[in-house]
Design a protein around this motif. Structure first.
Motif, mmCIF file in Angstrom:
data_model
loop_
_atom_site.group_PDB
_atom_site.id
_atom_site.type_symbol
_atom_site.label_atom_id
_atom_site.label_comp_id
_atom_site.label_asym_id
_atom_site.label_seq_id
_atom_site.Cartn_x
_atom_site.Cartn_y
_atom_site.Cartn_z
ATOM 1 N N GLU A 1 0.832 -1.214 0.000
ATOM 2 C CA GLU A 1 0.000 0.000 0.000
ATOM 3 C C GLU A 1 0.859 1.254 0.000
ATOM 4 O OE1 GLU A 1 -3.024 -0.116 3.043
ATOM 5 O OE2 GLU A 1 -3.999 -1.850 2.121
ATOM 6 N N HIS A 2 1.941 1.253 0.761
ATOM 7 C CA HIS A 2 2.831 2.415 0.765
ATOM 8 C C HIS A 2 3.395 2.645 -0.637
ATOM 9 C CE1 HIS A 2 3.624 2.326 5.388
ATOM 10 N NE2 HIS A 2 2.440 2.834 5.071
ATOM 11 N N SER A 3 3.750 1.576 -1.308
ATOM 12 C CA SER A 3 4.285 1.681 -2.665
ATOM 13 C C SER A 3 3.218 2.195 -3.635
ATOM 14 C CB SER A 3 4.800 0.306 -3.104
ATOM 15 O OG SER A 3 5.285 0.372 -4.410
ATOM 16 N N SER A 4 2.004 1.673 -3.537
ATOM 17 C CA SER A 4 0.904 2.107 -4.412
ATOM 18 C C SER A 4 0.562 3.573 -4.177
ATOM 19 C CB SER A 4 -0.348 1.264 -4.173
ATOM 20 O OG SER A 4 -0.113 -0.063 -4.548
ATOM 21 N N LEU A 5 0.571 3.987 -2.917
ATOM 22 C CA LEU A 5 0.275 5.389 -2.591
ATOM 23 C C LEU A 5 1.341 6.314 -3.174
ATOM 24 C CD1 LEU A 5 -0.977 4.931 1.062
ATOM 25 C CD2 LEU A 5 -2.329 5.825 -0.855
ATOM 26 N N ALA A 6 2.593 5.904 -3.116
ATOM 27 C CA ALA A 6 3.678 6.716 -3.678
ATOM 28 C C ALA A 6 3.522 6.834 -5.192
ATOM 29 C CB ALA A 6 5.033 6.127 -3.313
ATOM 30 N N GLU A 7 3.175 5.741 -5.853
ATOM 31 C CA GLU A 7 2.954 5.780 -7.302
ATOM 32 C C GLU A 7 1.787 6.706 -7.639
ATOM 33 O OE1 GLU A 7 2.460 1.894 -9.080
ATOM 34 O OE2 GLU A 7 4.156 1.109 -7.941
ATOM 35 N N SER A 8 0.713 6.585 -6.880
ATOM 36 C CA SER A 8 -0.477 7.386 -7.121
ATOM 37 C C SER A 8 -0.206 8.875 -6.906
ATOM 38 C CB SER A 8 -1.612 6.906 -6.208
ATOM 39 O OG SER A 8 -2.790 7.614 -6.465
ATOM 40 N N SER A 9 0.499 9.205 -5.839
ATOM 41 C CA SER A 9 0.799 10.623 -5.589
ATOM 42 C C SER A 9 1.750 11.157 -6.652
ATOM 43 C CB SER A 9 1.350 10.847 -4.178
ATOM 44 O OG SER A 9 2.636 10.284 -4.050
ATOM 45 N N GLY A 10 2.662 10.326 -7.127
ATOM 46 C CA GLY A 10 3.571 10.755 -8.195
ATOM 47 C C GLY A 10 2.822 11.066 -9.477
ATOM 48 N N ALA A 11 1.857 10.210 -9.828
ATOM 49 C CA ALA A 11 1.048 10.440 -11.025
ATOM 50 C C ALA A 11 0.191 11.698 -10.874
ATOM 51 C CB ALA A 11 0.173 9.213 -11.303
ATOM 52 N N LEU A 12 -0.380 11.876 -9.686
ATOM 53 C CA LEU A 12 -1.180 13.076 -9.429
ATOM 54 C C LEU A 12 -0.319 14.332 -9.530
ATOM 55 C CD1 LEU A 12 -3.642 12.525 -6.441
ATOM 56 C CD2 LEU A 12 -4.172 13.409 -8.705
ATOM 57 N N MET A 13 0.861 14.280 -8.940
ATOM 58 C CA MET A 13 1.764 15.436 -8.976
ATOM 59 C C MET A 13 2.137 15.779 -10.417
ATOM 60 S SD MET A 13 3.200 17.797 -7.276
ATOM 61 C CE MET A 13 3.514 17.453 -5.572
ATOM 62 N N TYR A 14 2.364 14.761 -11.225
ATOM 63 C CA TYR A 14 2.684 14.978 -12.637
ATOM 64 C C TYR A 14 1.533 15.710 -13.324
ATOM 65 C CZ TYR A 14 3.882 13.952 -17.496
ATOM 66 O OH TYR A 14 4.168 14.069 -18.836
ATOM 67 N N SER A 15 0.317 15.226 -13.134
ATOM 68 C CA SER A 15 -0.868 15.857 -13.740
ATOM 69 C C SER A 15 -1.044 17.288 -13.257
ATOM 70 C CB SER A 15 -2.131 15.053 -13.408
ATOM 71 O OG SER A 15 -2.078 13.775 -13.992
ATOM 72 N N LEU A 16 -0.906 17.501 -11.945
ATOM 73 C CA LEU A 16 -1.090 18.843 -11.387
ATOM 74 C C LEU A 16 -0.032 19.819 -11.906
ATOM 75 C CD1 LEU A 16 -2.048 17.708 -7.817
ATOM 76 C CD2 LEU A 16 -3.546 18.969 -9.387
ATOM 77 N N ASN A 17 1.199 19.344 -12.045
ATOM 78 C CA ASN A 17 2.249 20.212 -12.576
ATOM 79 C C ASN A 17 1.990 20.564 -14.033
ATOM 80 O OD1 ASN A 17 3.783 20.682 -10.266
ATOM 81 N ND2 ASN A 17 4.914 18.771 -10.514
ATOM 82 N N LEU A 18 1.422 19.623 -14.802
ATOM 83 C CA LEU A 18 1.049 19.924 -16.183
ATOM 84 C C LEU A 18 -0.015 21.009 -16.200
ATOM 85 C CD1 LEU A 18 0.864 16.382 -17.866
ATOM 86 C CD2 LEU A 18 2.571 18.174 -18.277
ATOM 87 N N ILE A 19 -1.042 20.849 -15.381
ATOM 88 C CA ILE A 19 -2.120 21.836 -15.307
ATOM 89 C C ILE A 19 -1.567 23.206 -14.931
ATOM 90 C CG2 ILE A 19 -4.162 22.539 -13.971
ATOM 91 C CD1 ILE A 19 -4.817 19.496 -13.761
ATOM 92 N N LEU A 20 -0.698 23.238 -13.942
ATOM 93 C CA LEU A 20 -0.132 24.514 -13.485
ATOM 94 C C LEU A 20 0.842 25.117 -14.499
ATOM 95 C CD1 LEU A 20 0.200 23.595 -9.725
ATOM 96 C CD2 LEU A 20 -1.308 25.348 -10.700
ATOM 97 N N SER A 21 1.237 24.303 -15.483
ATOM 98 C CA SER A 21 2.084 24.801 -16.573
ATOM 99 C C SER A 21 1.242 25.086 -17.813
ATOM 100 C CB SER A 21 3.166 23.772 -16.919
ATOM 101 O OG SER A 21 3.993 23.549 -15.818
ATOM 102 N N ASP A 22 -0.084 25.162 -17.604
ATOM 103 C CA ASP A 22 -1.043 25.460 -18.673
ATOM 104 C C ASP A 22 -1.117 24.390 -19.760
ATOM 105 O OD1 ASP A 22 -1.902 27.825 -17.472
ATOM 106 O OD2 ASP A 22 -0.265 28.967 -18.376
ATOM 107 N N VAL A 23 -0.815 23.162 -19.405
ATOM 108 C CA VAL A 23 -1.004 22.048 -20.325
ATOM 109 C C VAL A 23 -2.389 21.479 -20.047
ATOM 110 C CG1 VAL A 23 -0.200 19.750 -20.994
ATOM 111 C CG2 VAL A 23 1.472 21.530 -20.398
ATOM 112 N N VAL A 24 -3.157 21.287 -21.089
ATOM 113 C CA VAL A 24 -4.518 20.781 -20.926
ATOM 114 C C VAL A 24 -4.485 19.272 -20.710
ATOM 115 C CG1 VAL A 24 -6.769 20.531 -22.028
ATOM 116 C CG2 VAL A 24 -5.456 22.619 -22.377
ATOM 117 N N ILE A 25 -5.150 18.829 -19.634
ATOM 118 C CA ILE A 25 -5.302 17.396 -19.419
ATOM 119 C C ILE A 25 -6.780 17.120 -19.151
ATOM 120 C CG2 ILE A 25 -2.969 17.211 -18.417
ATOM 121 C CD1 ILE A 25 -4.448 16.510 -15.747
#
Length: 182
Positions: free
Chosen positions: A83-107
């Motif tokens: 679960e700790h590993s899955s949570l880290a993967e999930s937060s990493g994917a979320l962070m990637y998406s959020l950084n794209l959004i904050l860089s004005d990339v449409v997702i």
């Protein structure tokens, strides 16, 4: 003698994480309703989870669990580590998406809503597992000298909470103000 200081800290961390999960759930609800949200604030919550929960809180749980398994020769259930590993993967994917959004990339808004919802649900289920199964076991069976040994093993991972302690850090200042404002 520290007597269960680590366990008290873990339980307190869970209370704080629950506050943040509530912030994410509310922001996600607004997103799903088509309302505008502060993506930087959402990113700050996910960043906190990466910076603190994944690099201090989870390792303390892992060390405590591994100590418990070794001391009582219990069969090692991999659920906690998985679960700790899955949570880290999930937060990493979320962070990637959020950084794209904050860089004005449409997702995809739907994908973000789905990913955020899944992350909050995964975190809540994970904390429920720990609070209902692991923490009571630790509290009941580990003694003061065990906690002292665990604390020694945890010392490298014991960091001040950058959001919920008075360290003077301004890393999560906007998030802190949002939580205090209710």
């Amino acid at each position: 003698m520290m007597d269960k200081m680590i366990l008290k800290r873990l339980m307190n961390d869970h209370k704080n994480i629950a506050i943040l999960l509530d912030v994410l759930a509310k922001k996600n609800h607004k997103l799903s309703e088509g309302e505008a949200v502060n993506f930087a604030l959402i990113r700050d919550v996910v960043e906190y989870m990466q910076v603190y929960a994944e690099h201090s809180h989870h390792p303390l749980e892992d060390i405590t669990y591994d100590y418990f398994v070794k001391k009582f020769s219990s069969p090692c259930n991999q659920q906690l580590h998985e679960e700790h590993s899955s949570l880290a993967e999930s937060s990493g994917a979320l962070m990637y998406s959020l950084n794209l959004i904050l860089s004005d990339v449409v997702i995809s808004r739907e994908k973000l809503i789905s990913d955020l919802k899944a992350y909050v649900e995964m975190q809540k289920a994970h904390m429920q597992y720990e609070e209902s199964e692991l923490f009571p076991l630790f509290a009941k069976q580990l003694e003061t000298d065990d906690w002292d040994k665990i604390k020694l093993q945890c010392e490298q991972r014991l960091v001040d909470d950058p959001l919920f302690s008075d360290t003077g850090d301004n890393i999560f200042e906007d998030l802190k103000e949002h939580i205090e404002a209710g």
